[in-house]
Design an enzyme around this catalytic site. Structure first.
Site: not given
Length: 160
Positions: A128-130, A133
């Site tokens: 999950h890449c912040v 998003a």
């Protein structure tokens, strides 16, 4: 909503870098003619290369951000449905049963994991890449790699 804040900050930084570059090249060099016109052909080519790379970077960024990471559809009923025939289901639990997500109530194919930030299972989920998003999975991994490559190429072209 909190997950969109790093994504918004990433977009602001990307726009700020591009704006600073284009302000320096287009406004100072071409409109004000502050530099000698001898090197204008090279500067125009340089600006065109950076422009193309920046546009490709933004396009791939938005494609990975708004693309489907390979979400596994949830069952409409609360009962456990049989897995889809197109998925490979070689990986099993220690007791020989198929892997099942208790949060999403679905059978998980190989490489699928539940993302606690997004609240769904993604097929062949990487992480999950912040900064975008969302999850990076089977459906948007290609665009994520393109985004990274175009971002590095754009920064390299600006420095060059």
């Amino acid at each position: 909503m909190i997950g969109l804040i790093p994504s918004l900050l990433t977009q602001i930084v990307m726009f700020y870098i591009c704006f600073g570059y284009f302000r320096a090249v287009w406004f100072s060099d071409f409109l004000l003619q502050t530099r000698p016109p001898v090197t204008s052909e090279g500067r125009e080519l340089h600006a065109a290369v950076v422009s193309v790379l920046a546009v490709l970077c933004f396009v791939s960024y938005y494609r990975v951000m708004f693309g489907d990471p390979g979400r596994i559809p949830r069952n409409s009923a609360s009962t456990k449905a049989l897995p889809d025939a197109t998925w490979t289901m070689k990986t099993r639990k220690a007791n020989g049963c198929l892997r099942f997500c208790s949060k999403c109530k679905v059978f998980k194919p190989d490489g699928a994991h539940h993302c606690f930030t997004c609240g769904h299972c993604a097929e062949k989920m990487d992480h999950h890449c912040v900064f975008i998003a969302c999850c990076v999975g089977k459906g948007n991994r290609r665009f994520f790699m393109q985004f990274l490559q175009y971002a590095v190429a754009t920064c390299g072209a600006i420095v060059w």
